[in-house]
Design a protein around this motif. Structure first.
Motif, short mmCIF file in Angstrom:
data_model
loop_
_atom_site.label_atom_id
_atom_site.label_comp_id
_atom_site.label_asym_id
_atom_site.label_seq_id
_atom_site.Cartn_x
_atom_site.Cartn_y
_atom_site.Cartn_z
N LEU A 1 -11.01 -11.10 83.37
CA LEU A 1 -12.11 -10.24 83.13
C LEU A 1 -11.77 -8.79 83.62
O LEU A 1 -12.32 -8.00 83.17
CB LEU A 1 -13.24 -10.74 84.25
N LEU A 2 -10.84 -8.62 84.69
CA LEU A 2 -10.34 -7.35 85.03
C LEU A 2 -9.71 -6.74 83.90
O LEU A 2 -9.78 -5.69 83.34
CB LEU A 2 -9.42 -7.58 86.04
N TYR A 3 -8.59 -7.52 83.04
CA TYR A 3 -8.12 -6.96 81.92
C TYR A 3 -8.94 -6.57 81.01
O TYR A 3 -8.76 -5.41 80.33
CB TYR A 3 -6.83 -7.95 81.57
N GLY A 4 -9.95 -7.50 80.57
CA GLY A 4 -10.98 -7.29 79.37
C GLY A 4 -11.67 -5.81 79.83
O GLY A 4 -11.79 -5.04 78.77
N GLY A 5 -12.19 -5.82 81.19
CA GLY A 5 -12.56 -4.55 81.31
C GLY A 5 -12.07 -3.23 81.34
O GLY A 5 -12.79 -2.25 80.64
N MET A 6 -10.65 -3.56 81.62
CA MET A 6 -9.94 -2.00 81.45
C MET A 6 -9.75 -1.86 79.98
O MET A 6 -9.88 -0.52 79.73
CB MET A 6 -8.84 -2.37 82.26
N LEU A 7 -9.59 -2.92 79.29
CA LEU A 7 -9.33 -2.69 77.86
C LEU A 7 -10.50 -1.99 77.29
O LEU A 7 -10.26 -1.07 76.17
CB LEU A 7 -8.98 -3.90 77.23
N LEU A 8 -11.69 -2.50 77.59
CA LEU A 8 -13.03 -1.97 76.98
C LEU A 8 -13.03 -0.71 77.38
O LEU A 8 -13.41 0.33 76.53
CB LEU A 8 -14.00 -2.87 77.29
N ALA A 9 -13.12 -0.28 78.60
CA ALA A 9 -13.02 1.22 79.16
C ALA A 9 -12.17 2.08 78.38
O ALA A 9 -12.46 3.23 78.19
CB ALA A 9 -12.85 0.93 80.66
N HIS A 10 -10.84 1.51 78.34
CA HIS A 10 -10.00 2.61 77.51
C HIS A 10 -10.32 2.71 76.23
O HIS A 10 -10.03 3.84 75.75
CB HIS A 10 -8.69 1.84 77.85
N GLY A 11 -10.57 1.73 75.50
CA GLY A 11 -10.95 2.04 74.03
C GLY A 11 -12.28 2.98 73.81
O GLY A 11 -11.95 3.63 72.84
N VAL A 12 -13.20 2.81 74.71
CA VAL A 12 -14.47 3.60 74.62
C VAL A 12 -14.22 4.99 75.07
O VAL A 12 -14.42 5.81 74.39
CB VAL A 12 -15.52 3.06 75.44
N ALA A 13 -13.48 5.26 76.08
CA ALA A 13 -13.06 6.41 76.50
C ALA A 13 -12.08 7.22 75.43
O ALA A 13 -12.50 8.45 75.25
CB ALA A 13 -12.45 6.56 77.92
N LYS A 14 -11.12 6.54 75.08
CA LYS A 14 -10.22 7.22 73.89
C LYS A 14 -11.02 7.47 72.75
O LYS A 14 -10.97 8.45 72.19
CB LYS A 14 -9.09 6.28 73.77
N LYS A 15 -12.13 6.55 72.41
CA LYS A 15 -12.94 7.04 71.14
C LYS A 15 -13.55 8.11 71.46
O LYS A 15 -13.80 9.18 70.27
CB LYS A 15 -13.97 5.81 70.73
N PHE A 16 -14.12 8.39 72.48
CA PHE A 16 -14.97 9.52 72.60
C PHE A 16 -14.24 10.92 72.98
O PHE A 16 -14.57 12.05 72.46
CB PHE A 16 -15.98 9.35 73.79
#
Length: 401
Positions: A345-360
């Motif tokens: 869950l920790l890895y999945g959360g960091m992967l999601l946060a990184h993808g969203v922040a990079k997109k914006f």
């Protein structure tokens, strides 16, 4: 007729302002992702640590919870007791981790590394100093670790929430005990018999995580560098300006290095937990021996049960042999499914946060206005040939006529 000053545009100024905002956003992302990682690991996902410790000290458990699948039903049933049942001892855990870091930083400043002419000797001295300082920090803060462990395994429904019980049991361990002094806690081991395994566990895991971090981080950086090289060629093929290419590359580099560092730390922490998990199980068994603790039923998640006091461990090796004989080799890995689920869950959360922040931040970069030289050239070419006016030259780098 010369253009009016209000019609002038300064692409360099606009570009630098946009790039400055992009850099600031990238810096904010790096700081925010680090804070989110720490908060998720030590607070948001703390219930998995609580359940893991209860499973480790439950020597009568039938279900070993070796996979993450069996963890969720038990955790859901325990949560019916309220949030305190899942986050019990979280403040003590934060205090323990904070004191370890603060003590480490204080000793680092107190004990400088002697300078040497040889770089390898200097690096070796620094490594030895770091290990010695961290070991000393664990040794000093070890009583807080014991209080944290007892507070996290004690069931909320069968506890009055008195923190003084854990402090009292900690102080008793420093005294050569007898049944009169300890009030029936004759099975509690003195502090020096559990201190060496406990500090050895923490120091060994610290060294293992540092080594794994040094191996994983360069590997991730090499993979990301190859990906950046491929994207750089694509941007140049698309005929982007050199300034835009440089600024985008700089912001992406900050994004990717921050993300790689966090992923390397998470991976190193996961493998460190798994490799030293049997040692941690034994150390936790030695800590709770002789303590009047009532834990949650980790098999069903409903009800409570006392820690079995019929088994007596004299030292680290007797505990290891007893677990091997009565619970099998898999008994040393009781509750490891909580570790697998937490880090997933920790890895999945960091992967999601990184993808969203990079997109914006990166992909939604504001467009730079068109250079005025193009407009002037077009206007000049459409003028009639019989009107001879001096052509105007624009220097876009200085922004002046």
């Amino acid at each position: 007729m010369n253009p009016t000053p209000s019609a002038l545009h300064y692409p360099d100024v606009v570009s630098r302002s946009a790039n400055s905002n992009s850099k600031q956003a990238a810096s904010n992302y790096a700081a925010g992702l680090k804070m989110a990682s720490l908060f998720s690991e030590h607070v948001l996902l703390y219930p998995f640590d609580v359940l893991r410790r209860q499973i480790q000290v439950n020597n009568e458990a039938v279900k070993y919870h070796l996979s993450p699948v069996s963890v969720f039903p038990v955790l859901f049933k325990i949560s019916s007791q309220g949030p305190a049942a899942l986050w019990k001892g979280v403040l003590t855990s934060l205090a323990y981790n904070g004191l370890v870091v603060a003590t480490d930083n204080f000793l680092q400043d107190l004990i400088p590394v002697k300078k040497s002419k040889h770089n390898r000797t200097q690096q070796l001295r620094r490594v030895i100093r770091n290990i010695a300082v961290r070991t000393t920090a664990y040794l000093i803060v070890s009583p807080i670790y014991y209080i944290m462990l007892i507070e996290s395994v004690q069931s909320v429904s069968a506890s009055d929430g008195n923190l003084l019980d854990g402090i009292r049991d900690t102080l008793i361990r420093f005294v050569p005990y007898s049944s009169t002094i300890t009030g029936g806690r004759s099975k509690m081991l003195p502090i020096w018999q559990i201190l060496i395994p406990a500090v050895g566990l923490m120091t060994g895991r610290f060294i293992c995580e540092k080594i794994l971090y040094k191996i994983i981080l360069p590997t991730l950086n090499a993979i990301q560098e190859a990906d950046r090289y491929r994207k750089r060629k694509q941007r140049r093929t698309a005929q982007l300006s050199m300034d835009d290419d440089y600024e985008t590359e700089e912001n992406v580099l900050l994004f990717e290095t921050t993300y790689a560092s966090l992923i390397a730390r998470i991976a190193a922490g996961f493998f460190g937990q798994v490799l030293f998990y049997p040692v941690e199980t034994i150390v936790h068994r030695l800590h709770v021996q002789g303590v009047r603790a009532i834990i949650d039923n980790t098999d069903t998640g409903v009800g409570v049960l006392p820690i079995n006091s019929s088994i007596y461990y004299t030292d680290f090796w007797s505990c290891f042999k007893s677990i091997e004989e009565t619970e099998g080799s898999s008994g040393l890995y009781k509750g490891i499914g909580c570790v697998l689920l937490k880090f997933s869950l920790l890895y999945g959360g960091m992967l999601l946060a990184h993808g969203v922040a990079k997109k914006f931040v990166i992909d939604n970069k504001p467009a730079i206005p068109t250079s005025p030289s193009v407009t002037t050239t077009t206007a000049t070419t459409t003028r009639p040939t019989w009107r001879h006016e001096p052509t105007t030259t624009i220097t876009t780098e200085s922004g002046q006529w």
